[in-house]
Design a protein around this motif. Structure first.
Motif, PDB file in Angstrom:
ATOM      1  N   ALA A   1      38.735  47.481  42.165  1.00  0.00           N
ATOM      2  CA  ALA A   1      37.648  46.649  41.646  1.00  0.00           C
ATOM      3  C   ALA A   1      36.436  46.760  42.568  1.00  0.00           C
ATOM      4  CB  ALA A   1      38.103  45.193  41.569  1.00  0.00           C
ATOM      5  N   PHE A   2      35.311  46.957  41.986  1.00  0.00           N
ATOM      6  CA  PHE A   2      34.048  47.246  42.683  1.00  0.00           C
ATOM      7  C   PHE A   2      34.243  48.089  43.953  1.00  0.00           C
ATOM      8  CE2 PHE A   2      34.758  42.604  42.378  1.00  0.00           C
ATOM      9  CZ  PHE A   2      35.275  42.331  43.623  1.00  0.00           C
TER      10      PHE A   2
ATOM     11  N   ARG B   1      39.030  40.681  55.044  1.00  0.00           N
ATOM     12  CA  ARG B   1      37.563  40.748  55.068  1.00  0.00           C
ATOM     13  C   ARG B   1      37.076  42.101  54.533  1.00  0.00           C
ATOM     14  NH1 ARG B   1      35.261  36.595  57.478  1.00  0.00           N
ATOM     15  NH2 ARG B   1      33.346  37.746  57.886  1.00  0.00           N
ATOM     16  N   PHE B   2      37.804  42.600  53.524  1.00  0.00           N
ATOM     17  CA  PHE B   2      37.453  43.899  52.914  1.00  0.00           C
ATOM     18  C   PHE B   2      36.004  43.927  52.447  1.00  0.00           C
ATOM     19  CE2 PHE B   2      38.663  41.154  49.451  1.00  0.00           C
ATOM     20  CZ  PHE B   2      37.753  41.455  48.465  1.00  0.00           C
TER      21      PHE B   2
ATOM     22  N   PHE C   1      29.848  49.891  47.770  1.00  0.00           N
ATOM     23  CA  PHE C   1      29.424  49.493  46.416  1.00  0.00           C
ATOM     24  C   PHE C   1      28.018  48.924  46.500  1.00  0.00           C
ATOM     25  CE2 PHE C   1      29.889  46.990  42.381  1.00  0.00           C
ATOM     26  CZ  PHE C   1      30.350  48.009  41.580  1.00  0.00           C
ATOM     27  N   PRO C   2      27.064  49.768  46.898  1.00  0.00           N
ATOM     28  CA  PRO C   2      25.721  49.259  47.198  1.00  0.00           C
ATOM     29  C   PRO C   2      24.949  48.758  45.976  1.00  0.00           C
ATOM     30  CG  PRO C   2      25.812  51.656  47.459  1.00  0.00           C
ATOM     31  CD  PRO C   2      27.208  51.201  47.175  1.00  0.00           C
ATOM     32  N   HIS C   3      25.460  49.071  44.758  1.00  0.00           N
ATOM     33  CA  HIS C   3      24.702  48.682  43.551  1.00  0.00           C
ATOM     34  C   HIS C   3      24.621  47.172  43.366  1.00  0.00           C
ATOM     35  CE1 HIS C   3      26.806  52.464  43.151  1.00  0.00           C
ATOM     36  NE2 HIS C   3      27.903  51.815  42.889  1.00  0.00           N
ATOM     37  N   ASN C   4      25.517  46.413  44.013  1.00  0.00           N
ATOM     38  CA  ASN C   4      25.526  44.965  43.789  1.00  0.00           C
ATOM     39  C   ASN C   4      25.451  44.234  45.128  1.00  0.00           C
ATOM     40  OD1 ASN C   4      26.046  42.310  43.205  1.00  0.00           O
ATOM     41  ND2 ASN C   4      27.612  42.756  41.660  1.00  0.00           N
TER      42      ASN C   4
ATOM     43  N   THR D   1      41.465  39.465  44.762  1.00  0.00           N
ATOM     44  CA  THR D   1      40.943  40.840  44.752  1.00  0.00           C
ATOM     45  C   THR D   1      41.704  41.713  45.750  1.00  0.00           C
ATOM     46  OG1 THR D   1      38.759  40.013  44.140  1.00  0.00           O
ATOM     47  CG2 THR D   1      38.852  42.234  45.051  1.00  0.00           C
ATOM     48  N   ALA D   2      41.913  41.168  46.945  1.00  0.00           N
ATOM     49  CA  ALA D   2      42.613  41.941  47.981  1.00  0.00           C
ATOM     50  C   ALA D   2      44.047  42.239  47.559  1.00  0.00           C
ATOM     51  CB  ALA D   2      42.585  41.183  49.304  1.00  0.00           C
ATOM     52  N   PHE D   3      44.726  41.223  47.005  1.00  0.00           N
ATOM     53  CA  PHE D   3      46.139  41.399  46.653  1.00  0.00           C
ATOM     54  C   PHE D   3      46.294  42.370  45.477  1.00  0.00           C
ATOM     55  CE2 PHE D   3      50.087  39.843  44.535  1.00  0.00           C
ATOM     56  CZ  PHE D   3      50.957  40.302  45.506  1.00  0.00           C
ATOM     57  N   ARG D   4      45.504  42.145  44.429  1.00  0.00           N
ATOM     58  CA  ARG D   4      45.629  43.008  43.243  1.00  0.00           C
ATOM     59  C   ARG D   4      45.324  44.471  43.592  1.00  0.00           C
ATOM     60  NH1 ARG D   4      42.203  40.588  40.005  1.00  0.00           N
ATOM     61  NH2 ARG D   4      43.837  39.312  39.097  1.00  0.00           N
ATOM     62  N   ASN D   5      44.235  44.669  44.288  1.00  0.00           N
ATOM     63  CA  ASN D   5      43.782  46.044  44.515  1.00  0.00           C
ATOM     64  C   ASN D   5      44.561  46.746  45.620  1.00  0.00           C
ATOM     65  OD1 ASN D   5      41.378  46.573  42.603  1.00  0.00           O
ATOM     66  ND2 ASN D   5      41.118  44.466  43.320  1.00  0.00           N
TER      67      ASN D   5
END
Ligand code: FMN
Length: 194
Positions: free
Chosen positions: A43-44, A89-90, A98-101, A118-122
């Motif tokens: 994700a992102f 602290r990813f 991911f500089p676009h956002n 997010t950390a766990f899923r990815n």
């Protein structure tokens, strides 16, 4: 490797291994494993997974103290056990990855539940990419979640920044020790068309 060989190696013929031949895994193969699996999507482009390739006897001892009893011999038999961890602290890397956002980093830093999900899923996905890459490189895997995560995190990640997700034994499996393969659910039991 042709298409059918690749499918066999990655999926249909690949087994979870608990017993391994004594052959070591070259450093270059472990590096290639990380370099291939990094191309799997997150994700992102968050890439929260972190890896510790445990292979020294000191490292294995430290790991063994945290394992469920049934997993101790499996880790001892594997030339390498990977701790698939996640960097809590990813999001600090998002400005370059991911500089676009540009607002994402601050948003995640302020929302601990979203950051953890997010950390766990990815990192789980990245661990799966790592296993598929390992199989395609001719290695065998034995994933494990039977361990005391708090004890492992205290032992390996005392500053609290990385946290363990799951473990993967890696090596060249000893096919003679495999049990018959378990069944899988039919398509109709686990999938539907809508
Ligand atoms: C996330 C995860 C955790 C697992 N934990 C353990 C474990 O702690 N100990 C163990 O012996 N096997 C463990 N397994 C192995 C599974 O039981 C095995 O992969 C599954 O039965 C499929 O076996 P097969 O690949 O040979 O078909 C785990 C597998 C996964 C993916």
């Amino acid at each position: 490797m042709n298409h059918t060989d690749a499918l066999d190696r990655a999926f249909t013929q690949a087994r979870t291994h608990s017993a391994f031949k004594p052959d070591a895994i070259p450093d270059a193969t472990l590096q290639q494993l990380q370099q291939l699996s990094q191309w799997g999507p997150t994700a992102f482009n968050s890439q929260p997974a972190r890896y510790v390739f445990v292979r020294s006897s000191e490292g294995k001892q430290k790991l063994s103290a945290c394992l469920s009893p049934g997993n101790v011999a499996k880790v001892a038999a594997a030339p390498v056990t990977v701790i698939v961890a996640m960097d809590t602290r990813f999001y600090e890397h998002l400005p370059t990855q991911f500089p676009h956002n540009p607002g994402l980093r601050a948003g995640l830093e302020a929302d601990a539940a979203r950051a953890h999900a997010t950390a766990f899923r990815n990192s789980s996905l990245q661990g799966a990419y790592l296993m598929v890459a390992a199989r395609l490189l001719g290695l065998d895997c034995g994933p494990m979640s039977g361990f005391d995560a708090q004890a492992l995190d205290n032992a390996f990640f005392p500053d609290g920044r990385w946290r363990s997700n799951f473990l993967v034994n890696l090596g060249y499996g000893d096919d003679s020790q495999l049990h018959p393969r378990g069944p899988r659910l039919d398509f109709s039991e686990c999938a539907t068309f809508l």
